[in-house]
Design an enzyme around this catalytic site. Structure first.
Site, PDB file in Angstrom:
ATOM      1  N   PHE A  90      36.718  30.681 -28.482  1.00  0.00           N
ATOM      2  CA  PHE A  90      35.997  29.691 -27.674  1.00  0.00           C
ATOM      3  C   PHE A  90      34.559  30.153 -27.542  1.00  0.00           C
ATOM      4  CE2 PHE A  90      34.281  27.902 -23.782  1.00  0.00           C
ATOM      5  CZ  PHE A  90      34.513  26.553 -24.014  1.00  0.00           C
ATOM      6  N   ASP A  97      30.513  37.624 -28.873  1.00  0.00           N
ATOM      7  CA  ASP A  97      30.397  36.663 -27.779  1.00  0.00           C
ATOM      8  C   ASP A  97      31.042  37.308 -26.561  1.00  0.00           C
ATOM      9  OD1 ASP A  97      30.458  34.686 -25.921  1.00  0.00           O
ATOM     10  OD2 ASP A  97      31.310  33.137 -27.218  1.00  0.00           O
ATOM     11  N   LYS A 109      28.326  33.885 -17.868  1.00  0.00           N
ATOM     12  CA  LYS A 109      29.246  33.929 -16.723  1.00  0.00           C
ATOM     13  C   LYS A 109      28.825  34.902 -15.614  1.00  0.00           C
ATOM     14  CE  LYS A 109      33.158  31.553 -18.632  1.00  0.00           C
ATOM     15  NZ  LYS A 109      33.201  31.319 -20.067  1.00  0.00           N
TER      16      LYS A 109
HETATM   17  C1  LIG Z   1      32.775  30.333 -21.090  1.00  0.00           C
HETATM   18  C2  LIG Z   1      32.482  30.777 -22.456  1.00  0.00           C
HETATM   19  C3  LIG Z   1      31.466  30.184 -23.227  1.00  0.00           C
HETATM   20  C4  LIG Z   1      30.692  28.961 -22.762  1.00  0.00           C
HETATM   21  O1  LIG Z   1      29.990  29.178 -21.598  1.00  0.00           O
HETATM   22  P1  LIG Z   1      29.355  27.922 -20.806  1.00  0.00           P
HETATM   23  O2  LIG Z   1      28.547  28.557 -19.717  1.00  0.00           O
HETATM   24  O3  LIG Z   1      30.494  27.103 -20.302  1.00  0.00           O
HETATM   25  O4  LIG Z   1      28.523  27.160 -21.779  1.00  0.00           O
HETATM   26  C5  LIG Z   1      31.187  30.721 -24.469  1.00  0.00           C
HETATM   27  N1  LIG Z   1      31.871  31.777 -24.943  1.00  0.00           N
HETATM   28  C6  LIG Z   1      32.852  32.366 -24.236  1.00  0.00           C
HETATM   29  C7  LIG Z   1      33.541  33.563 -24.800  1.00  0.00           C
HETATM   30  C8  LIG Z   1      33.206  31.876 -22.986  1.00  0.00           C
HETATM   31  O5  LIG Z   1      34.204  32.442 -22.299  1.00  0.00           O
END
Ligand SMILES: *Cc1c(COP(=O)(O)O)cnc(C)c1O
Length: 401
Positions: free
Chosen positions: A130, A215, A246
């Protein structure tokens, strides 16, 4: 659920909160909830942390926003501190995780362009990943349910099965720019990448002349018990580029893309930008979050609590083998892979008992307590989970789900 003026893109619980304090939230009806969601791994320091509140309030009385047409001292300070505490040489500030990932993708492509290999622009990602909900990041994540109906996916992403080394090697071609991976898949089901595999990825990228992107939007800023999750795998596993978001703003919208001097070679004035990215309010809070996380002993405590969470979950798994298939995750992003019952059903039951929990893909009950959670609150949360499973087993509710 009543209809509202909101575009109905979320399946929300019928619950709203009025205030919070540490690991607790108070609903509009006065009920208190123990928060094992933390705004999806965002409120790492809990709610209404006095140091964060003071930083935000102090900045709010000075200047909120100036744009990146001007120097922003808070940005320079936070970037320097993040660089001092990571592999990176530079940081770009954005407002969200998806934007941080977009910056990472653009930086990787531009690196090859600037180093005379413009044909290298494709990025390899992993099934179950994701990376966000923008057009490029849904293409990177490759999940049919996120892509459907939005036209042709943004090109340039090649997905391989998670953990399939041969498929990965075969996927690297003359057009490959980078490999992008979450050190622990978050939304995909709390699946950690083994440390030796991160080291292997680093070697593979070096051999093939491509970049490694982590990521760490969810895993970064302390969630796994180190500032960044890849640090568990040691200096042999450092990336070239990393996205994080986050927890970095503790609840204030903030994302960041970390880059080495080499990987950032193509990113010059005009290459990329954001009107809001790294504005003074966000920087005040970001610096305050880091103040707390860099205090001596902060991560010792996080790891201590994380071990207790793992022990507690192992006991619950032992006691309810008919409902729990196994443990998942790392640090304070742990959970239980369920069987015979939907994780969604379980979080509804937990909520009734006053515990907020989340789900992850692959039918995983996902627990994301704030990093500051106390042992008593942790124990209380584990008791609520244990009691809920006992009740589910007793009533056979799982058969109905
Ligand atoms: C939450 C998340 C995203 C996206 O973050 P947003 O602030 O919702 O755009 C991207 N990569 C990972 C691994 C995530 O957990």
């Amino acid at each position: 659920m009543t209809t509202t003026a909101l575009l109905p893109t979320y399946a929300r619980a019928d619950l709203a909160f009025e205030s919070g304090d540490g690991a607790w939230l108070v609903a509009t009806d006065g009920r208190r909830y123990l928060d094992f969601v933390s705004g999806i791994a965002v409120c790492a320091l809990g709610h209404a942390h006095p140091h964060l509140v003071a930083a935000l309030v102090a900045q709010a009385g000075k200047v909120w926003h100036t744009s990146n047409m001007f120097r922003i001292p808070g940005q320079e300070r936070l970037a320097q501190r993040l660089v001092d505490n990571s592999f990176a040489d530079h940081v770009f500030f954005a407002n969200s995780g998806a934007e941080a990932v977009e910056a990472a993708i653009k930086t990787a492509r531009k690196y090859h362009y600037a180093s005379g290999n413009p044909q290298r622009w494709r990025i390899i990602t992993f099934e179950g990943a994701f990376h966000g909900r923008t057009l490029a990041t849904i293409a990177a994540g490759g999940q049919a349910k996120h892509l459907e109906g939005f036209g042709p996916p943004v090109p340039g992403f090649d997905q391989v099965p998670f953990g399939d080394h041969e498929a990965l090697k075969a996927a690297i071609g003359d057009e490959t720019a980078a490999i992008m991976i979450e050190p622990v898949q978050g939304e995909g089901g709390l699946r950690p990448v083994p440390e030796r595999c991160l080291v292997g990825l680093r070697q593979l990228c070096d051999e093939r002349g491509i970049l490694l992107i982590y990521d760490e939007v969810q895993t970064g800023m302390g969630r796994t018990g180190k500032l960044f999750a890849h640090e568990w795998a040691g200096p042999q596993a450092t990336p070239d580029i990393m996205s994080t978001a986050k927890a970095i703003g503790g609840g204030f919208p903030l994302g960041a893309c970390f880059v080495t001097a080499r990987a950032g070679v193509g990113m010059v004035a005009g290459s990329h930008g954001s009107t809001y990215g790294g504005n003074p309010l966000a920087m005040a809070v970001g610096n305050a979050v880091l103040d707390v996380m860099l205090e001596p002993g902060f991560f010792d405590r996080v790891n201590d609590v994380a071990n207790k969470l793992a022990q507690g979950l192992a006991m619950i798994a032992d006691q309810h083998p008919d409902l729990v298939e196994g443990l998942r995750g790392k640090g304070l992003m742990q959970g239980l892979k369920l069987k015979g019952i939907e994780a969604r059903t379980v979080i509804g039951q937990l909520r009734e008992r006053g515990l907020l929990a989340a789900v992850a893909g692959d039918n995983v009950l996902r627990l994301l307590p704030p990093l500051i959670i106390g042992e008593d609150d942790l124990r209380h949360g584990l008791e609520l989970i244990d009691r809920t499973f006992a009740e589910l087993a007793r009533t056979g509710l799982q058969a109905a789900s």
